[in-house]
Design an enzyme around this catalytic site. Structure first.
Site, PDB file in Angstrom:
ATOM      1  N   PHE A 299       0.896  -1.120  -0.035  1.00 34.23           N
ATOM      2  CA  PHE A 299       0.146  -0.136  -0.136  1.00 34.23           C
ATOM      3  C   PHE A 299       0.737   1.190  -0.055  1.00 34.23           C
ATOM      4  O   PHE A 299       0.449   2.323   0.597  1.00 34.23           O
ATOM      5  CB  PHE A 299      -0.998   0.042   1.303  1.00 34.23           C
ATOM      6  CG  PHE A 299      -1.861  -0.928   1.148  1.00 34.23           C
ATOM      7  CD1 PHE A 299      -3.068  -1.059   0.533  1.00 34.23           C
ATOM      8  CD2 PHE A 299      -1.632  -2.363   1.781  1.00 34.23           C
ATOM      9  CE1 PHE A 299      -3.883  -2.237   0.383  1.00 34.23           C
ATOM     10  CE2 PHE A 299      -2.619  -3.706   1.819  1.00 34.23           C
ATOM     11  CZ  PHE A 299      -3.796  -3.282   0.877  1.00 34.23           C
ATOM     12  N   SER A 300       1.989   1.158  -0.554  1.00 30.00           N
ATOM     13  CA  SER A 300       3.093   2.111  -0.549  1.00 30.00           C
ATOM     14  C   SER A 300       2.910   3.447  -1.141  1.00 30.00           C
ATOM     15  O   SER A 300       2.399   3.572  -2.316  1.00 30.00           O
ATOM     16  CB  SER A 300       4.446   1.651  -1.071  1.00 30.00           C
ATOM     17  OG  SER A 300       5.413   2.677  -1.307  1.00 30.00           O
ATOM     18  N   ASN A 301       2.733   4.529  -0.674  1.00 25.04           N
ATOM     19  CA  ASN A 301       2.456   5.895  -1.077  1.00 25.04           C
ATOM     20  C   ASN A 301       3.788   6.053  -1.998  1.00 25.04           C
ATOM     21  O   ASN A 301       3.705   6.752  -2.979  1.00 25.04           O
ATOM     22  CB  ASN A 301       2.556   6.992  -0.044  1.00 25.04           C
ATOM     23  CG  ASN A 301       1.365   6.729   0.968  1.00 25.04           C
ATOM     24  OD1 ASN A 301       0.451   6.509   0.657  1.00 25.04           O
ATOM     25  ND2 ASN A 301       1.697   6.844   2.430  1.00 25.04           N
TER      26      ASN A 301
END
Ligand SMILES: Cc1ncc(COP(=O)(O)O)c(C=O)c1O
Length: 306
Positions: free
Chosen positions: A65-67
């Protein structure tokens, strides 16, 4: 690459500590020229975008779920270079909204199991990666390294609309953002608000600072929960920020950090501080993943997103 356009900054005073002696709390939000390269990512990717040679792509690491990966993919699409994301997961979930967005933005995704993912800093692993992807510049997880921190050092966080702050703070995970503030303002107290329980965090921050430096102007608050842990109280806190102050946060980074800051204020741990400047590091794309994992109700998701 020619020099990048500069971001604009928006300041908002948050009256979360009401008594008269309480410090002022100012939130600084960055509006990036490329919208999805949001918050601290615009600054952290700055050096890499400038260092990149024509035709060269950028490769980096991140969770599912990396920004950071979304921001990198968006930069790639905007500036027309290829991107690869090595994702900490057994299998790429095609319904995961973060990974879907990375793909839509043209990023090639590769799953890395946890054991291989942990090797990302090891020289042999990096050497193999360079052989496999010779046309890519490799960035660490979260874009946190010396160059990433130098990008953050461009942030004019000291000057609030009401005068200079005497405490600068931000959500802290891999450390590059705080390292940027520490070196930009060596005379000002900088406080990292950890959103991870990581005993190596102080060392990670030092690794993002020039090796010969010995900055004394910073400290880390004690984290109150592990990375990604979201409970009802934290989500309610983010919803209150939205309802009362129209401030949009998410509970993994900015909401969690502001909750920790408000606890420090309530317990009097920041006595003597007159004016706090908090850097809103973005991360709002994470709301989609939280809703996808049912960590937000539909009503909370809609409230926080709008
Ligand atoms: C939205 C957001 N805020 C804060 C951070 C923490 O920044 P750093 O990893 O530089 O400590 C991150 C993660 O990289 C992030 O995505």
């Amino acid at each position: 690459m020619a020099s990048l356009p500069t971001a604009t900054y928006h300041w908002q005073r948050l009256p979360i500590a009401m008594d008269q002696d309480a410090p002022q709390l100012w939130i600084c939000t960055l509006q990036a020229p490329v919208v999805e390269v949001a918050g601290n990512k615009w600054l952290k990717l700055h050096s890499a975008l400038q260092q990149r040679k024509p035709g060269q792509g950028l490769l980096s690491f991140g969770g599912a779920f990396s920004n950071h990966l979304v921001a990198l993919a968006a930069a790639g699409q905007h500036y027309h270079f290829p991107t690869i994301g090595l994702v900490r997961t057994e299998q790429l979930d095609t319904h995961n909204p973060t990974l879907r967005r990375c793909r839509e933005l043209g990023m090639q995704l590769i799953a890395l199991d946890r054991i291989s993912y942990r090797q990302q800093q090891q020289p042999e692993f990096l050497a193999r990666l360079k052989i496999t992807y010779p046309d890519y510049l490799i960035l660490p997880e979260g874009g946190s390294d010396l160059a990433g921190a130098e990008g953050v050092a461009q942030l004019p966080l000291l000057q609030t609309p009401d005068g200079d702050a005497d405490l600068l703070c931000c959500a802290t995970a891999s450390g590059g953002t705080l390292a940027g503030l520490i070196q930009r303002y060596p005379e000002v107290r900088c406080l990292g608000l950890p959103v991870v329980k990581d005993t190596s965090l102080a060392d990670r921050i030092k690794q993002c600072l020039p090796p010969t430096s010995s900055y004394q102007n910073w400290q880390l608050a004690e984290a109150n929960s592990a990375y990604g842990k979201v409970n009802a109280e934290l989500v309610a806190f983010c919803c209150q920020l939205k309802l009362h102050y129209q401030l949009t946060t998410e509970p993994i980074y900015t909401g969690k950090a502001l909750q920790l800051l408000s606890q420090l204020l309530q317990t009097g741990s920041l006595s003597g501080v007159k004016r706090i400047a908090f850097f809103h590091t973005g991360g709002l794309q994470g709301l989609h993943g939280l809703y996808y994992r049912r960590l937000l109700t539909e009503a909370q998701y809609r409230l926080l997103l709008t």
